[in-house]
Design a protein around this motif. Structure first.
Motif, short mmCIF file in Angstrom:
data_model
loop_
_atom_site.label_atom_id
_atom_site.label_comp_id
_atom_site.label_asym_id
_atom_site.label_seq_id
_atom_site.Cartn_x
_atom_site.Cartn_y
_atom_site.Cartn_z
N TRP A 1 7.26 -11.82 39.74
CA TRP A 1 7.93 -10.73 40.41
C TRP A 1 8.12 -9.54 39.35
CZ3 TRP A 1 12.19 -7.61 39.60
CH2 TRP A 1 12.56 -6.95 40.84
N LEU A 2 8.47 -9.68 38.08
CA LEU A 2 8.46 -8.62 37.36
C LEU A 2 6.98 -7.83 37.35
CD1 LEU A 2 10.73 -9.60 34.56
CD2 LEU A 2 11.11 -7.71 36.08
N GLN A 3 6.07 -8.82 37.29
CA GLN A 3 4.60 -8.44 37.15
C GLN A 3 4.04 -7.58 38.46
OE1 GLN A 3 1.86 -9.26 34.46
NE2 GLN A 3 1.28 -7.21 35.58
N GLU A 4 4.70 -7.99 39.53
CA GLU A 4 4.52 -7.27 40.82
C GLU A 4 5.15 -5.74 40.76
OE1 GLU A 4 5.78 -9.78 43.76
OE2 GLU A 4 4.45 -11.17 43.74
N GLN A 5 6.15 -5.84 40.15
CA GLN A 5 6.93 -4.52 39.99
C GLN A 5 6.22 -3.47 39.16
OE1 GLN A 5 9.51 -4.48 42.14
NE2 GLN A 5 8.83 -6.56 42.31
N ILE A 6 5.63 -3.98 38.02
CA ILE A 6 4.73 -3.26 37.44
C ILE A 6 3.63 -2.64 37.87
CG2 ILE A 6 3.29 -3.26 35.29
CD1 ILE A 6 5.40 -5.15 33.91
N ILE A 7 2.70 -3.53 38.65
CA ILE A 7 1.79 -3.24 39.39
C ILE A 7 2.09 -2.01 40.42
CG2 ILE A 7 -0.18 -4.26 41.15
CD1 ILE A 7 0.21 -6.91 39.55
N ASP A 8 3.21 -2.38 41.24
CA ASP A 8 3.61 -1.47 42.45
C ASP A 8 3.85 -0.09 41.58
OD1 ASP A 8 4.31 -0.61 44.79
OD2 ASP A 8 6.57 -1.11 44.35
N ALA A 9 4.55 -0.01 40.43
CA ALA A 9 5.02 1.05 39.86
C ALA A 9 3.74 1.95 39.32
CB ALA A 9 6.05 0.96 38.64
N GLU A 10 2.79 1.30 38.67
CA GLU A 10 1.54 1.93 37.97
C GLU A 10 0.79 2.43 39.02
OE1 GLU A 10 0.33 1.68 34.55
OE2 GLU A 10 1.29 0.24 33.58
N SER A 11 0.59 1.57 40.13
CA SER A 11 -0.32 2.15 41.06
C SER A 11 0.15 3.30 42.02
CB SER A 11 -0.28 0.72 42.39
OG SER A 11 -0.78 -0.45 41.69
N ARG A 12 1.46 3.31 42.09
CA ARG A 12 1.97 4.63 42.85
C ARG A 12 2.06 5.82 42.19
NH1 ARG A 12 6.77 3.97 43.25
NH2 ARG A 12 7.43 1.65 42.80
N PHE A 13 2.17 5.64 40.71
CA PHE A 13 1.94 6.50 39.82
C PHE A 13 0.65 7.10 39.74
CE2 PHE A 13 1.45 8.29 35.41
CZ PHE A 13 2.44 9.58 35.47
#
Length: 200
Positions: free
Chosen positions: A68-80
């Protein structure tokens, strides 16, 4: 999954809150840039790039903490990455964003009496560098007034398809510069992977 990953997923502990706060810092940075970009009409919709994170314990999948935390990183970095790439497509120079990044850094200062080691720890506590088990940053030299480190791999580049990952590192460096603007230390980058904090 490695043994370290499995151990990390067994229970919700301090390391998870530490990482989640780093992701929140990334989201704050994205929100600041998105808001300024909308204000200056570089983009029309800031909401598609930003996300408000709830309290960790109310949102996390406790049966899959690591994933779940890995998914949050992927989501945050992708949007940035998507935000910066879109802004640059409008012909905006990166220097405009570096100025915003510098001011964001000034809002997230380390302790005014921090030494080089404490400044490095502030950076480590602030910026997302993958999962803790990735061990991306390695200290290569440390003395009373100076600390050097290197990144042993680029974990951000795959988010920057259609853009330039160097922009990520330049913006992060601008945040660091802002953080140190009132201190007796500077941070220097010889390239994207090697950094030194030293007394001015």
């Amino acid at each position: 999954m490695s043994k370290g990953d499995k151990d990390m997923s067994l229970f919700l502990g301090p390391i998870h809150y530490w990482l989640y706060n780093k992701i929140r810092n990334q989201e704050s940075f994205t929100s600041v840039i998105a808001a300024k970009a909308k204000e200056k009409k570089w983009i029309t919709d800031a909401d598609s790039y930003t996300k408000e994170l709830p309290d960790l314990e109310t949102a996390i999948d406790e049966s899959n903490i690591h994933g779940w935390l890995q998914e949050q990183i992927i989501d945050a970095e992708s949007r940035f990455a998507s935000l910066v790439i879109e802004i640059k497509k409008q012909g905006i120079n990166l220097e405009e964003l570096e100025s915003i990044a510098f001011d964001f850094g000034k809002e997230n200062l380390p302790d005014s009496k921090a030494d080089a080691t404490e400044i490095y720890r502030h950076f480590e506590d602030f910026f997302v560098n993958g999962m803790p088990c990735d061990h991306i940053n390695i200290v290569t030299d440390e003395s009373e007034n100076q600390l050097s480190w290197e990144m042993d791999q680029d974990i951000h580049g795959h988010y920057w398809t259609g853009g330039d990952v160097a922009d990520y590192y330049k913006l992060r460096k601008a945040v660091m510069d802002g953080m140190l603007s009132g201190l007796d230390y500077v941070v220097e980058a010889s390239d994207l992977y090697h950094y030194t904090i030293r007394r001015r």
